[in-house]
Design a protein around this motif. Structure first.
Motif, PDB file in Angstrom:
ATOM      1  N   VAL A 112      -3.418  -8.111  -6.867  1.00 43.64           N
ATOM      2  CA  VAL A 112      -2.657  -6.886  -6.604  1.00 43.64           C
ATOM      3  C   VAL A 112      -3.448  -5.967  -5.677  1.00 43.64           C
ATOM      4  O   VAL A 112      -2.905  -5.408  -4.728  1.00 43.64           O
ATOM      5  CB  VAL A 112      -2.288  -6.165  -7.930  1.00 43.64           C
ATOM      6  CG1 VAL A 112      -1.679  -4.807  -7.654  1.00 43.64           C
ATOM      7  CG2 VAL A 112      -1.348  -7.013  -8.763  1.00 43.64           C
ATOM      8  N   VAL A 113      -4.732  -5.836  -5.945  1.00 43.79           N
ATOM      9  CA  VAL A 113      -5.589  -4.991  -5.106  1.00 43.79           C
ATOM     10  C   VAL A 113      -5.599  -5.522  -3.673  1.00 43.79           C
ATOM     11  O   VAL A 113      -5.498  -4.754  -2.713  1.00 43.79           O
ATOM     12  CB  VAL A 113      -7.020  -4.901  -5.690  1.00 43.79           C
ATOM     13  CG1 VAL A 113      -7.972  -4.232  -4.707  1.00 43.79           C
ATOM     14  CG2 VAL A 113      -7.002  -4.148  -7.013  1.00 43.79           C
ATOM     15  N   ASP A 114      -5.702  -6.836  -3.529  1.00 42.44           N
ATOM     16  CA  ASP A 114      -5.675  -7.431  -2.184  1.00 42.44           C
ATOM     17  C   ASP A 114      -4.377  -7.069  -1.461  1.00 42.44           C
ATOM     18  O   ASP A 114      -4.390  -6.723  -0.280  1.00 42.44           O
ATOM     19  CB  ASP A 114      -5.808  -8.955  -2.259  1.00 42.44           C
ATOM     20  CG  ASP A 114      -7.214  -9.404  -2.645  1.00 42.44           C
ATOM     21  OD1 ASP A 114      -8.156  -8.589  -2.539  1.00 42.44           O
ATOM     22  OD2 ASP A 114      -7.358 -10.568  -3.061  1.00 42.44           O
ATOM     23  N   ASN A 115      -3.259  -7.151  -2.172  1.00 40.21           N
ATOM     24  CA  ASN A 115      -1.967  -6.816  -1.563  1.00 40.21           C
ATOM     25  C   ASN A 115      -1.883  -5.342  -1.188  1.00 40.21           C
ATOM     26  O   ASN A 115      -1.378  -4.990  -0.124  1.00 40.21           O
ATOM     27  CB  ASN A 115      -0.815  -7.194  -2.494  1.00 40.21           C
ATOM     28  CG  ASN A 115      -0.606  -8.691  -2.571  1.00 40.21           C
ATOM     29  OD1 ASN A 115      -0.849  -9.413  -1.606  1.00 40.21           O
ATOM     30  ND2 ASN A 115      -0.159  -9.167  -3.715  1.00 40.21           N
ATOM     31  N   ILE A 116      -2.402  -4.484  -2.042  1.00 36.99           N
ATOM     32  CA  ILE A 116      -2.387  -3.043  -1.760  1.00 36.99           C
ATOM     33  C   ILE A 116      -3.267  -2.741  -0.552  1.00 36.99           C
ATOM     34  O   ILE A 116      -2.894  -1.957   0.329  1.00 36.99           O
ATOM     35  CB  ILE A 116      -2.843  -2.236  -2.995  1.00 36.99           C
ATOM     36  CG1 ILE A 116      -1.784  -2.319  -4.100  1.00 36.99           C
ATOM     37  CG2 ILE A 116      -3.132  -0.786  -2.632  1.00 36.99           C
ATOM     38  CD1 ILE A 116      -2.223  -1.740  -5.432  1.00 36.99           C
ATOM     39  N   CYS A 117      -4.424  -3.368  -0.486  1.00 33.14           N
ATOM     40  CA  CYS A 117      -5.380  -3.086   0.590  1.00 33.14           C
ATOM     41  C   CYS A 117      -4.938  -3.658   1.935  1.00 33.14           C
ATOM     42  O   CYS A 117      -5.535  -3.328   2.962  1.00 33.14           O
ATOM     43  CB  CYS A 117      -6.764  -3.599   0.215  1.00 33.14           C
ATOM     44  SG  CYS A 117      -7.523  -2.650  -1.126  1.00 33.14           S
ATOM     45  N   ARG A 118      -3.910  -4.471   1.952  1.00 30.56           N
ATOM     46  CA  ARG A 118      -3.376  -4.979   3.220  1.00 30.56           C
ATOM     47  C   ARG A 118      -2.609  -3.900   3.979  1.00 30.56           C
ATOM     48  O   ARG A 118      -2.346  -4.041   5.169  1.00 30.56           O
ATOM     49  CB  ARG A 118      -2.447  -6.171   2.951  1.00 30.56           C
ATOM     50  CG  ARG A 118      -3.205  -7.404   2.484  1.00 30.56           C
ATOM     51  CD  ARG A 118      -2.300  -8.497   1.945  1.00 30.56           C
ATOM     52  NE  ARG A 118      -1.301  -8.948   2.911  1.00 30.56           N
ATOM     53  CZ  ARG A 118      -0.272  -9.720   2.573  1.00 30.56           C
ATOM     54  NH1 ARG A 118      -0.114 -10.122   1.325  1.00 30.56           N
ATOM     55  NH2 ARG A 118       0.595 -10.091   3.485  1.00 30.56           N
ATOM     56  N   LEU A 119      -2.256  -2.823   3.286  1.00 28.37           N
ATOM     57  CA  LEU A 119      -1.508  -1.735   3.921  1.00 28.37           C
ATOM     58  C   LEU A 119      -2.446  -0.749   4.604  1.00 28.37           C
ATOM     59  O   LEU A 119      -3.517  -0.428   4.081  1.00 28.37           O
ATOM     60  CB  LEU A 119      -0.692  -0.975   2.872  1.00 28.37           C
ATOM     61  CG  LEU A 119       0.450  -1.727   2.207  1.00 28.37           C
ATOM     62  CD1 LEU A 119       1.019  -0.898   1.074  1.00 28.37           C
ATOM     63  CD2 LEU A 119       1.535  -2.056   3.212  1.00 28.37           C
ATOM     64  N   GLU A 120      -2.003  -0.255   5.743  1.00 25.10           N
ATOM     65  CA  GLU A 120      -2.716   0.834   6.397  1.00 25.10           C
ATOM     66  C   GLU A 120      -2.626   2.070   5.491  1.00 25.10           C
ATOM     67  O   GLU A 120      -1.661   2.208   4.730  1.00 25.10           O
ATOM     68  CB  GLU A 120      -2.085   1.135   7.757  1.00 25.10           C
ATOM     69  CG  GLU A 120      -2.224   0.021   8.766  1.00 25.10           C
ATOM     70  CD  GLU A 120      -3.663  -0.229   9.166  1.00 25.10           C
ATOM     71  OE1 GLU A 120      -4.421   0.756   9.320  1.00 25.10           O
ATOM     72  OE2 GLU A 120      -4.039  -1.410   9.306  1.00 25.10           O
ATOM     73  N   PRO A 121      -3.604   2.974   5.557  1.00 21.79           N
ATOM     74  CA  PRO A 121      -3.601   4.136   4.655  1.00 21.79           C
ATOM     75  C   PRO A 121      -2.291   4.941   4.650  1.00 21.79           C
ATOM     76  O   PRO A 121      -1.800   5.311   3.581  1.00 21.79           O
ATOM     77  CB  PRO A 121      -4.772   4.976   5.164  1.00 21.79           C
ATOM     78  CG  PRO A 121      -5.709   3.973   5.744  1.00 21.79           C
ATOM     79  CD  PRO A 121      -4.818   2.924   6.373  1.00 21.79           C
ATOM     80  N   ASP A 122      -1.721   5.219   5.831  1.00 17.60           N
ATOM     81  CA  ASP A 122      -0.472   5.993   5.867  1.00 17.60           C
ATOM     82  C   ASP A 122       0.663   5.247   5.174  1.00 17.60           C
ATOM     83  O   ASP A 122       1.504   5.852   4.511  1.00 17.60           O
ATOM     84  CB  ASP A 122      -0.061   6.300   7.307  1.00 17.60           C
ATOM     85  CG  ASP A 122      -0.990   7.319   7.961  1.00 17.60           C
ATOM     86  OD1 ASP A 122      -1.724   8.007   7.220  1.00 17.60           O
ATOM     87  OD2 ASP A 122      -0.974   7.421   9.201  1.00 17.60           O
ATOM     88  N   LEU A 123       0.672   3.937   5.334  1.00 20.77           N
ATOM     89  CA  LEU A 123       1.717   3.126   4.716  1.00 20.77           C
ATOM     90  C   LEU A 123       1.499   3.014   3.210  1.00 20.77           C
ATOM     91  O   LEU A 123       2.455   3.031   2.437  1.00 20.77           O
ATOM     92  CB  LEU A 123       1.720   1.737   5.356  1.00 20.77           C
ATOM     93  CG  LEU A 123       3.061   1.103   5.643  1.00 20.77           C
ATOM     94  CD1 LEU A 123       4.025   2.048   6.338  1.00 20.77           C
ATOM     95  CD2 LEU A 123       2.893  -0.164   6.462  1.00 20.77           C
ATOM     96  N   LEU A 124       0.264   2.921   2.772  1.00 23.30           N
ATOM     97  CA  LEU A 124      -0.053   2.871   1.342  1.00 23.30           C
ATOM     98  C   LEU A 124       0.357   4.165   0.645  1.00 23.30           C
ATOM     99  O   LEU A 124       0.813   4.152  -0.499  1.00 23.30           O
ATOM    100  CB  LEU A 124      -1.548   2.612   1.123  1.00 23.30           C
ATOM    101  CG  LEU A 124      -2.062   2.757  -0.307  1.00 23.30           C
ATOM    102  CD1 LEU A 124      -1.320   1.834  -1.267  1.00 23.30           C
ATOM    103  CD2 LEU A 124      -3.560   2.492  -0.352  1.00 23.30           C
ATOM    104  N   ALA A 125       0.217   5.270   1.344  1.00 19.74           N
ATOM    105  CA  ALA A 125       0.558   6.557   0.740  1.00 19.74           C
ATOM    106  C   ALA A 125       2.034   6.616   0.344  1.00 19.74           C
ATOM    107  O   ALA A 125       2.385   7.273  -0.645  1.00 19.74           O
ATOM    108  CB  ALA A 125       0.216   7.697   1.693  1.00 19.74           C
TER     109      ALA A 125
END
Length: 197
Positions: free
Chosen positions: A11-24
């Motif tokens: 799950v962390v790997d999937n979350i970290c694939r997003l750019e910061p603005d997109l993760l927000a």
């Protein structure tokens, strides 16, 4: 917060694939729900966010990300964690976090963490979903490998149901026009009964 294991790292790997603005964005969806501003977290909207970032996930992985975010922010609210404590706990659970992803969690929790109140959920409501949206459309079957009666109208119904976890799931089904008319009649009767309660 989720326990440290291979599924957490996934799950962390999937979350970290997003750019910061997109993760927000999915984090803000979860926080808006926990602040009582929305009826739930619509997984289809989170899927759209991932697709904009060119991150493709299967349905189960997407649900795991949404569940992780909900659990993380709920636990942080219940434990009254500061943004620094939240980031420390995330780092304890997995060594795969990127600095940028942790900064998103820190920033959003610094801004909204004090406002998040997680009300206790009554035990008898845990398994009950709530209908938040219903859409339907009339279509015509024009080709099929298995259907003999083509050019027959049918109704496609889309239901959005908020689970007690806060996730919004979509259910799609098709009915013949007579089945839909019967369904409509039953819904009207149900609405009439609910008005008397």
């Amino acid at each position: 917060m989720p326990a440290a294991d291979d599924s957490c790292d996934s799950v962390v790997d999937n979350i970290c694939r997003l750019e910061p603005d997109l993760l927000a964005e999915p984090c803000q969806h979860v926080l808006r729900y926990l602040l009582g501003q929305t009826k739930g977290v619509d997984s289809s909207e989170v899927c759209d966010i991932f697709q904009r970032g060119r991150v493709t996930l299967d349905h189960e992985s997407l649900q795991s990300v949404v569940t992780f975010l909900l659990s993380t922010f709920r636990t942080a609210a219940k434990s009254k964690l500061s943004a620094d404590d939240l980031v420390s706990r995330l780092e304890e659970r997995s060594s795969r976090w990127t600095k940028e992803s942790l900064q998103v969690f820190h920033s959003l929790w610094s801004e909204h963490g004090d406002s998040v109140q997680v009300p206790p959920v009554p035990q008898d409501l845990l398994s009950v979903g709530r209908l938040v949206d219903m859409q339907w459309k009339l279509s015509m079957a024009v080709s099929s490998d298995t259907c003999r009666s083509l050019n027959s109208p049918f109704v496609t119904v889309l239901l959005k149901i908020a689970a007690s976890s806060g996730q919004i799931h979509q259910k799609v089904f098709e009915m013949t026009v007579p089945q839909f008319q019967n369904f409509h009649k039953q819904m009207k009767e149900l609405a009439a009964v609910m008005e008397t309660v």
